[in-house]
Scaffold this motif. Sequence first.
Motif, PDB file in Angstrom:
ATOM      1  N   ALA A 100     -39.236 -28.483 -33.800  1.00  0.00           N
ATOM      2  CA  ALA A 100     -39.818 -27.951 -32.790  1.00  0.00           C
ATOM      3  C   ALA A 100     -40.834 -26.524 -33.144  1.00  0.00           C
ATOM      4  O   ALA A 100     -41.984 -26.437 -32.687  1.00  0.00           O
ATOM      5  N   LYS A 101     -40.544 -25.856 -34.041  1.00  0.00           N
ATOM      6  CA  LYS A 101     -41.179 -24.787 -34.684  1.00  0.00           C
ATOM      7  C   LYS A 101     -42.803 -25.065 -35.027  1.00  0.00           C
ATOM      8  O   LYS A 101     -43.539 -24.482 -34.712  1.00  0.00           O
ATOM      9  N   GLU A 102     -42.571 -26.273 -35.723  1.00  0.00           N
ATOM     10  CA  GLU A 102     -44.040 -26.950 -36.138  1.00  0.00           C
ATOM     11  C   GLU A 102     -44.925 -27.098 -34.936  1.00  0.00           C
ATOM     12  O   GLU A 102     -46.050 -26.928 -35.271  1.00  0.00           O
ATOM     13  N   PHE A 103     -44.240 -27.487 -34.142  1.00  0.00           N
ATOM     14  CA  PHE A 103     -45.192 -28.002 -32.733  1.00  0.00           C
ATOM     15  C   PHE A 103     -45.417 -26.619 -31.752  1.00  0.00           C
ATOM     16  O   PHE A 103     -45.975 -26.808 -30.982  1.00  0.00           O
ATOM     17  N   ASN A 104     -44.899 -25.676 -32.134  1.00  0.00           N
ATOM     18  CA  ASN A 104     -44.785 -24.369 -31.410  1.00  0.00           C
ATOM     19  C   ASN A 104     -44.346 -24.703 -30.086  1.00  0.00           C
ATOM     20  O   ASN A 104     -44.801 -24.003 -29.119  1.00  0.00           O
ATOM     21  N   VAL A 105     -43.088 -25.234 -29.801  1.00  0.00           N
ATOM     22  CA  VAL A 105     -42.417 -25.560 -28.983  1.00  0.00           C
ATOM     23  C   VAL A 105     -41.093 -24.815 -28.578  1.00  0.00           C
ATOM     24  O   VAL A 105     -40.409 -24.861 -29.603  1.00  0.00           O
ATOM     25  N   PRO A 106     -40.978 -23.958 -27.847  1.00  0.00           N
ATOM     26  CA  PRO A 106     -39.561 -23.147 -27.724  1.00  0.00           C
ATOM     27  C   PRO A 106     -38.214 -24.169 -27.807  1.00  0.00           C
ATOM     28  O   PRO A 106     -38.176 -25.385 -27.201  1.00  0.00           O
ATOM     29  N   ASN A 107     -37.489 -23.669 -28.595  1.00  0.00           N
ATOM     30  CA  ASN A 107     -36.010 -24.331 -28.864  1.00  0.00           C
ATOM     31  C   ASN A 107     -34.863 -23.792 -28.529  1.00  0.00           C
ATOM     32  O   ASN A 107     -34.726 -22.547 -28.953  1.00  0.00           O
ATOM     33  N   ILE A 108     -33.939 -24.414 -28.041  1.00  0.00           N
ATOM     34  CA  ILE A 108     -32.466 -23.667 -27.496  1.00  0.00           C
ATOM     35  C   ILE A 108     -31.521 -24.519 -28.046  1.00  0.00           C
ATOM     36  O   ILE A 108     -31.312 -25.696 -28.083  1.00  0.00           O
ATOM     37  N   ILE A 109     -30.429 -23.747 -28.789  1.00  0.00           N
ATOM     38  CA  ILE A 109     -29.299 -24.372 -29.382  1.00  0.00           C
ATOM     39  C   ILE A 109     -28.182 -24.597 -28.210  1.00  0.00           C
ATOM     40  O   ILE A 109     -28.052 -23.809 -27.523  1.00  0.00           O
ATOM     41  N   PHE A 110     -27.561 -25.534 -28.206  1.00  0.00           N
ATOM     42  CA  PHE A 110     -26.580 -25.883 -27.335  1.00  0.00           C
ATOM     43  C   PHE A 110     -25.221 -26.439 -28.325  1.00  0.00           C
ATOM     44  O   PHE A 110     -25.160 -27.155 -29.161  1.00  0.00           O
ATOM     45  N   SER A 111     -24.208 -25.311 -28.137  1.00  0.00           N
ATOM     46  CA  SER A 111     -22.981 -25.430 -28.865  1.00  0.00           C
ATOM     47  C   SER A 111     -21.967 -26.088 -28.125  1.00  0.00           C
ATOM     48  O   SER A 111     -21.623 -25.363 -26.940  1.00  0.00           O
ATOM     49  N   THR A 112     -21.458 -27.145 -28.546  1.00  0.00           N
ATOM     50  CA  THR A 112     -20.444 -27.914 -27.509  1.00  0.00           C
ATOM     51  C   THR A 112     -18.924 -27.423 -27.827  1.00  0.00           C
ATOM     52  O   THR A 112     -17.976 -28.170 -27.364  1.00  0.00           O
ATOM     53  N   THR A 113     -18.858 -26.640 -28.684  1.00  0.00           N
ATOM     54  CA  THR A 113     -17.685 -26.025 -28.978  1.00  0.00           C
ATOM     55  C   THR A 113     -17.336 -24.641 -28.323  1.00  0.00           C
ATOM     56  O   THR A 113     -18.097 -24.337 -27.521  1.00  0.00           O
ATOM     57  N   SER A 114     -16.313 -23.828 -28.794  1.00  0.00           N
ATOM     58  CA  SER A 114     -15.979 -22.801 -27.899  1.00  0.00           C
ATOM     59  C   SER A 114     -16.583 -21.618 -28.591  1.00  0.00           C
ATOM     60  O   SER A 114     -17.194 -21.668 -29.626  1.00  0.00           O
ATOM     61  N   ALA A 115     -16.665 -20.434 -27.897  1.00  0.00           N
ATOM     62  CA  ALA A 115     -17.132 -19.220 -28.367  1.00  0.00           C
ATOM     63  C   ALA A 115     -16.479 -18.870 -29.766  1.00  0.00           C
ATOM     64  O   ALA A 115     -17.197 -18.413 -30.630  1.00  0.00           O
ATOM     65  N   ILE A 116     -15.329 -18.692 -29.629  1.00  0.00           N
ATOM     66  CA  ILE A 116     -14.502 -18.201 -30.785  1.00  0.00           C
ATOM     67  C   ILE A 116     -14.753 -19.127 -32.041  1.00  0.00           C
ATOM     68  O   ILE A 116     -14.778 -18.678 -33.153  1.00  0.00           O
ATOM     69  N   THR A 117     -14.972 -20.551 -32.069  1.00  0.00           N
ATOM     70  CA  THR A 117     -15.193 -21.495 -33.008  1.00  0.00           C
ATOM     71  C   THR A 117     -16.750 -20.985 -33.625  1.00  0.00           C
ATOM     72  O   THR A 117     -17.116 -21.202 -34.876  1.00  0.00           O
ATOM     73  N   PHE A 118     -17.749 -20.636 -32.628  1.00  0.00           N
ATOM     74  CA  PHE A 118     -18.961 -20.357 -32.995  1.00  0.00           C
ATOM     75  C   PHE A 118     -18.962 -19.032 -33.993  1.00  0.00           C
ATOM     76  O   PHE A 118     -19.566 -19.045 -34.957  1.00  0.00           O
TER      77      PHE A 118
END
Length: 464
Positions: A100-118
């Motif tokens: 996405a960076k190469e195409f200059n498109v904003p990207n957002i991470i989706f974490s499907t686990t818990s905050a403490i796991t992150f």
Amino acid sequence: MMQLGQALNSKGFSVTVAQGVFHHQVSFSEDFPEFHFVTIPKNLPESDFKNLGPVGFFLKLNRECQVGFKECFGQLLLQHINEISCVIYDEVMYFVGAAAKEFNVPNIIFSTTSAITFVCRYVFHKLYENNEPKGQEDELVLDFYPLRYKDFPVSRWASLESITELYRKMVDKRTASSVIINTASCLESSSLSRLQQERLEIPVYPVDPLHMMASAPTSLLKEDNSCITWLSKKKVNSVIYISLGSLALMEIIEVIEIASGLAACRKPFLWVVRPGSIRGSEWIECLPKKLLKMVSGRGYIVKWALQKEVLAHQAVGGFWSHCGRNSTLESLGEGVPMICRPFSSDQKVNARYLDCVWRAGIQVEGELGREVVERAVRKLLVGEEAEEMRKRAIILKEKLRASVTNEGSSHNSLEEFVNFLRTLPYMQARPMHVLEVHMLRVQFQIWAFWTFYTMKKCPNILFS
């Protein structure tokens, strides 16, 4: 991921889903007619997954599939120039962010686990230097109460070296604009604050429970609805529901011990035994006929169940679970206390929190014998302690349901995320009435992805 897509679609955004090429594909187009679907032209062979295991496979996938994704994404950009606002991708598929960076498109991470796991993944390499934990397995980890070293999200299918490499790349926010976390503030307020203040310098949006916000199907396996009729004949809070998820494999001796314990506790039970989940057996033919007769007389065994409907049924008084993230949230969302028998990865974190933090579950550790099974089931369903656990689970249920209502924490977090999307450069560059969100998703999480391969029925999925 599809539930997140539906939640954003309800806010007026459009969604494109790109899925990989597999020999056996499940069609989502009928369940999600409002989404647009495209196909990524290249993927790794199924044999790689069997040979490498989940962690090794994901490392290879991130190395080799960026080209195929870029080809697919580039075509989308040509077809929808200036219309693709952002890319939302699963944390495991970190190569999407680089593309996405190469195409200059904003990207957002989706974490499907818990905050403490992150958070755990951030410190994993420090706690497991030279592939050895700094402390003993049962020792509490400083600043991570109540987690012990053995509760950290370690996979039984990979070496610590490869897990550390995967986690290091997963937590690298790179060029991400924000992170969406599959949790709710009422469950993990301190972990969310810690993640935002100590680890990330970008916005964090907790938007769970998504299954309460969207009506997307939650299973890709055929569900047996006859169990609902069976449950309707049972007393309130009298049934123990057993399902160890779509990943776990058990030895025959362990299944026999579970069956013997269920027969001995003299409580009705609904037991999900997934075909192929018992090593060396197609289904339950491995159980001795006498034991199978005892079990069948007291319980009901199915190959797969409508889990949300089962947990919502008044007859279900407890849930014996592997503590996958979805199962944990669905159970708490219905106020059902749990017996926790985790197998791998973040399941162990969830189990520890259920037992020691939320106190709405009992963690079963060590060798699983029939006496252990019998005691755990009785403890969860009968007596003063069982009643207290049920009360705490119901309080969490009320908090989770409140979080998705107007002005609830998860509802507000989703609204804040939608407003954040409108500040992104691509979205500012054109009139608001043509705003579209196209979400990218390469694959489901490791445990779900493993299941899809094992069952040979699921495509990998990519939102764009």
